[in-house]
Design a protein around this motif. Structure first.
Motif, mmCIF file in Angstrom:
data_model
loop_
_atom_site.group_PDB
_atom_site.id
_atom_site.type_symbol
_atom_site.label_atom_id
_atom_site.label_comp_id
_atom_site.label_asym_id
_atom_site.label_seq_id
_atom_site.Cartn_x
_atom_site.Cartn_y
_atom_site.Cartn_z
ATOM 1 N N UNK A 528 31.829 -43.914 -33.131
ATOM 2 C CA UNK A 528 32.105 -42.499 -32.881
ATOM 3 C C UNK A 528 31.513 -42.068 -31.544
ATOM 4 N N UNK A 529 30.313 -42.540 -31.222
ATOM 5 C CA UNK A 529 29.721 -42.213 -29.924
ATOM 6 C C UNK A 529 30.550 -42.768 -28.776
ATOM 7 N N UNK A 530 31.036 -43.980 -28.926
ATOM 8 C CA UNK A 530 31.865 -44.577 -27.878
ATOM 9 C C UNK A 530 33.163 -43.793 -27.692
ATOM 10 N N UNK A 531 33.814 -43.478 -28.800
ATOM 11 C CA UNK A 531 35.075 -42.729 -28.710
ATOM 12 C C UNK A 531 34.847 -41.335 -28.145
ATOM 13 N N UNK A 532 33.751 -40.689 -28.577
ATOM 14 C CA UNK A 532 33.442 -39.356 -28.074
ATOM 15 C C UNK A 532 33.203 -39.382 -26.563
ATOM 16 N N UNK A 533 32.501 -40.383 -26.083
ATOM 17 C CA UNK A 533 32.248 -40.487 -24.641
ATOM 18 C C UNK A 533 33.548 -40.612 -23.856
ATOM 19 N N UNK A 534 34.492 -41.375 -24.397
ATOM 20 C CA UNK A 534 35.769 -41.550 -23.704
ATOM 21 C C UNK A 534 36.495 -40.215 -23.567
ATOM 22 N N UNK A 535 36.511 -39.443 -24.638
ATOM 23 C CA UNK A 535 37.206 -38.158 -24.600
ATOM 24 C C UNK A 535 36.467 -37.147 -23.722
ATOM 25 N N UNK A 536 35.146 -37.142 -23.779
ATOM 26 C CA UNK A 536 34.382 -36.215 -22.957
ATOM 27 C C UNK A 536 34.576 -36.503 -21.473
ATOM 28 N N UNK A 537 34.614 -37.758 -21.110
ATOM 29 C CA UNK A 537 34.842 -38.106 -19.711
ATOM 30 C C UNK A 537 36.188 -37.572 -19.224
ATOM 31 N N UNK A 538 37.193 -37.708 -20.070
ATOM 32 C CA UNK A 538 38.505 -37.216 -19.661
ATOM 33 C C UNK A 538 38.514 -35.693 -19.531
ATOM 34 N N UNK A 539 37.906 -35.016 -20.504
ATOM 35 C CA UNK A 539 37.908 -33.558 -20.477
ATOM 36 C C UNK A 539 37.091 -33.039 -19.296
ATOM 37 N N UNK A 540 35.948 -33.665 -19.037
ATOM 38 C CA UNK A 540 35.141 -33.241 -17.900
ATOM 39 C C UNK A 540 35.877 -33.461 -16.578
ATOM 40 N N UNK A 541 36.547 -34.555 -16.474
ATOM 41 C CA UNK A 541 37.307 -34.822 -15.264
ATOM 42 C C UNK A 541 38.405 -33.796 -15.068
ATOM 43 N N UNK A 542 39.072 -33.427 -16.164
ATOM 44 C CA UNK A 542 40.145 -32.430 -16.058
ATOM 45 C C UNK A 542 39.580 -31.050 -15.759
ATOM 46 N N UNK A 543 38.467 -30.691 -16.407
ATOM 47 C CA UNK A 543 37.899 -29.358 -16.202
ATOM 48 C C UNK A 543 37.398 -29.166 -14.775
#
Length: 773
Positions: A528-543
């Protein structure tokens, strides 16, 4: 001379009376014949044509005529199959099945040991038939007399000196020495006494000696002379003893072909191989009982990839297809069929296997269905897309709802194999419906495999519904009690992130990922931590690419702004941000308040003062008489009952309600909504001016009530009462009214005067707060 032969052959081939079309010439050594590939003109079937030119080789004409005659009469599975013979004044023709010389494979040393034993077994069995059953001698057993058919089987030919020992004038006695390169292969007793001496020795002696030379050629790539006879170089150890006896110098001590086969067939003998056993059993497979068929099926498991492919394609495969479709061969036979079919060309597969496979998918036998599903990867590339989509997949769908869990599981796994051959309509229609069913299967393994399957076929789903289907399926799997199902959901979410928009990632995926961070299983928490990091990186990059604000610029940037007493931007307390956001909206209001509906002039706002200080008396305007409003009952209005000016924030609040409701629908616990209408009213009371009567009059400065001042006033009231008031009964006076307005209202209304108890209650000294409830 070769050019002349080719010219003659071509001329004959062009003749209208010759029923075969000659093709390429095939190199064949140590023979009086020339070999051509050919086709039959009637149906285009393949064949081979042996040609003997009379004019160029008259001395060997008796050998050619003997070969033609013996070819017509000798019939055996190990003998080259003759289709026709033609004799003309200039040439002799023997038309046979399509063959190639064995010497090609021998010189290239392309034969495996298993295939060599299988071929030698065929030749030895054929010689046994010729010697024992036909009482004849072949006389020219060597590699140049053996041919390989299209099925890979070894066929014995070269009947130039084949003679019956019952014939006193046999060709072998007179013309055997005319065979090309005869001296190299002649037995030692014939070298000494001539061919007539074979009458005084065992009938099998000559052919046994030739069989020994053939064994040496096969395993060593050729034979150079008599000094190599009897050498065991490269000969399999189990065959060496029998091989030496075949090559014995004394013809009476030689092992006959019959005994050679018998020794090889003994338990543990050199002819006890899976391929030879298969050959012996394949022709009679349909006549075997259950025990014999089971034994045959076990032998199929021992087949290896170095077996002759042609034999399996043309001889074994047709028999196996008959057995599995009509004779109950079962899954093992089907496995062998598909293993052979993987080596077929596309056209051969479609003509021989595809119709049978389609019929087998309709078979109700579960074991057969599971075997078909397991082997789909081996045959899916050969099956046409229309056949898979229209005929095979509709039969497969029954496996999604089968009562046997193993069938359902294998059907889900097989989706990965057929997905590339299904139409978009089938994928986004029937397939997704069945996968939605298996996603809720009672078997945890099937649920897990369904999640994995959806993750792998995500790219094949329709773009319009893909994200909805995947998010719904994967988020459901995160709540699965089976740990591997939850892990599969996390892995699938990470693998399919590219198919979700940034808004879906932030609003739909991340909220359901967070509970997995506290899963009871460490494996799930880590993933879950690995998957969460992947999504957070994408969202931060987009934001980081988004604008700072989308609010329009203020039309009057120079307008003065009032500072709020509480919740300002400088407030660093934990709750300051929430209240400051609300108060800043109120203080940032610009423009003028519109007149009321009856045309009354708006009341000017009073200057800022403390809540505990009474309002000053204002003179009533005399220049213009206006009708007085209806008298209002005199009484004390609690703070929570004050009228709050209506703003457009109610629409925003509705959106907040809907968002929270949507989250609650997902299974979360219901909690008190801090943004409920009641709470909003309280916040509005604390942060906005209070309304009194129909004419809006500011109550205070918009800040907190001055509790300290109010308490001081109450304490002073106990000590010094206003003039004219008794301790028991006094007139109620509103501290929020001006004196003139208070007297006017009191003279025109019959409102009940409220008694004020000046003596504090002993039992509850804090009842002052009741008015705020």
């Amino acid at each position: 001379m070769d050019f002349l032969k080719s010219a003659v052959a071509s001329a004959i081939a062009k003749g209208s009376s010759f029923p075969y079309s000659l093709g390429d010439r095939v190199d064949i050594s140590d023979s009086i014949w020339t070999l051509h590939n050919a086709t039959k003109r009637d149906d285009g079937s393949a064949c081979s044509v042996f040609t003997f030119e009379i004019a160029s080789n008259k001395s060997r004409l008796p050998l050619a005529k003997n070969a033609v005659r013996k070819s017509r009469t000798l019939r055996h599975p190990g003998v080259i199959k003759v289709l026709d013979t033609i004799e003309t004044e200039t040439s002799l023709y023997i038309i046979t099945e399509r063959v190639v010389p064995l010497s090609w494979h021998v010189k290239r040393r392309s034969l495996s040991e298993e295939t060599s034993k299988w071929g030698l077994h065929t030749v030895a069995s054929t010689l046994k038939f010729i010697n024992d059953d036909a009482s004849s001698v072949h006389g020219v057993v060597r590699a140049s007399s053996v041919f390989a058919s299209e099925s890979g089987e070894w066929k014995l030919g070269g009947f130039d000196v084949l003679s019956s020992m019952n014939d006193e004038d046999a060709v072998i006695y007179t013309y055997a020495s005319l065979v090309p390169d005869a001296a190299r292969y002649t037995p030692p007793e014939v070298v000494k006494g001539g061919w007539e001496t074979i009458k005084r020795h065992p009938l099998t002696a000559v052919d046994a000696y030739g069989l020994g030379i053939l064994i040496y050629e096969v395993f060593n790539g050729g034979f150079s002379g008599g000094d190599q006879v009897g050498r065991t170089t490269n000969i399999p150890p189990t065959m060496q003893a029998s091989y030496k006896r075949l090559c014995a110098a004394n013809p009476k001590l030689r092992l006959s072909p019959k005994h050679f086969v018998e020794q090889g067939k003994k338990h543990g003998g050199f002819f006890q191989t899976p391929l030879i056993r298969l050959t012996d059993d394949i022709d009679n497979l349909g006549l075997k009982n259950d025990a014999e068929r089971e034994e045959f099926i076990k032998g199929l498991d021992e087949l290896s990839d170095d077996f002759p492919e042609e034999f399996f394609k043309m001889k074994v495969l047709p028999e196996l297809l008959k057995s599995v479709e009509y004779g109950g061969g079962g899954p093992r036979v089907l496995g062998a069929i598909l293993k052979i079919g993987s080596k077929l060309a596309q056209e051969e597969f479609n003509s021989k296997l595809t119709p049978v496979i389609v019929r087998l998918f309709a078979n109700p036998d579960r074991a057969l269905r599971v075997c078909l599903l397991d082997n789909l990867p081996l045959m899916i590339d050969y099956l046409p897309q229309k056949t898979v989509n229209d005929k095979i997949f509709p039969q497969m769908t029954s496996g999604f709802t089968d009562v046997a869990p193993v069938v359902r599981e294998q059907t889900v796994k097989a989706v990965l194999s057929v997905i590339g051959k299904l139409s978009d309509r089938t994928i986004n229609g029937d397939l997704l419906k069945f996968l939605a069913r298996t996603a809720n299967d009672e078997q945890p393994g099937i649920r897990t495999n369904t999640t994995i399957c959806l993750g792998k076929i995500a790219k094949n789903l329709g773009p319009s519904s893909r994200s909805k289907v995947l998010i719904a399926a994967f988020t459901r799997s995160l709540r699965d009690p089976f740990v591997h199902a939850r892990n599969a959901g996390l892995l699938s979410l990470a693998a399919t992130m590219e198919f979700f928009t940034e808004e879906d990632c932030a609003t739909k995926v991340l909220p359901v990922l967070c509970p997995s961070l506290l899963d009871k299983e460490r494996m799930i928490r880590d993933q879950a931590n690995k998957t969460l990091d992947v999504y957070l990186q994408r969202i931060r990059k987009f934001s980081s690419t988004m604008p700072d604000t989308v609010l329009p610029t203020s039309p009057s940037p120079d307008a003065p702004k009032d500072d709020a007493r509480i919740g300002t931007s400088k407030d660093k307390s934990w709750a300051g941000w929430a209240i400051s956001s609300f108060t800043n909206k109120l203080t940032a209001a610009n423009g003028e308040i519109e007149p009321s509906a009856n045309g009354a002039k708006p009341v000017e706002a009073e200057p800022v003062r403390s809540a505990s200080v009474p309002r000053p008396t204002k003179p009533s305007p005399l220049s213009k008489v206006t009708p007085r409003p209806t008298a209002q009952p005199l009484g004390h209005r609690s703070m929570s009952e004050q009228i709050v000016p209506t703003t457009n924030d109610s629409e925003d609040a509705d959106d907040v309600y809907e968002a929270w409701g949507a989250m609650d629908d997902d299974g979360g616990e219901k909690v008190d909504d801090p943004f409920s209408p009641v709470a909003t009213t309280v916040f509005s009371t604390l942060g906005s001016p209070l309304a009194s009567q129909p004419t809006p009059v500011p109550y205070d400065d918009g800040g907190e009530p001055d509790f300290a001042g109010w308490l001081a006033a109450q304490s002073k009231a106990k000590k010094t009462l206003p003039k004219g008031l008794s301790k028991t009964t006094t007139a109620a006076a509103s501290p929020s009214r001006s004196s003139s307005h208070h007297s006017t209202t009191r003279s025109q209304s019959n409102a009940t005067v409220k008694k004020i108890e000046t003596k504090p209650k002993e039992e509850d000294l804090d009842d002052w707060g009741d008015a705020w409830d």
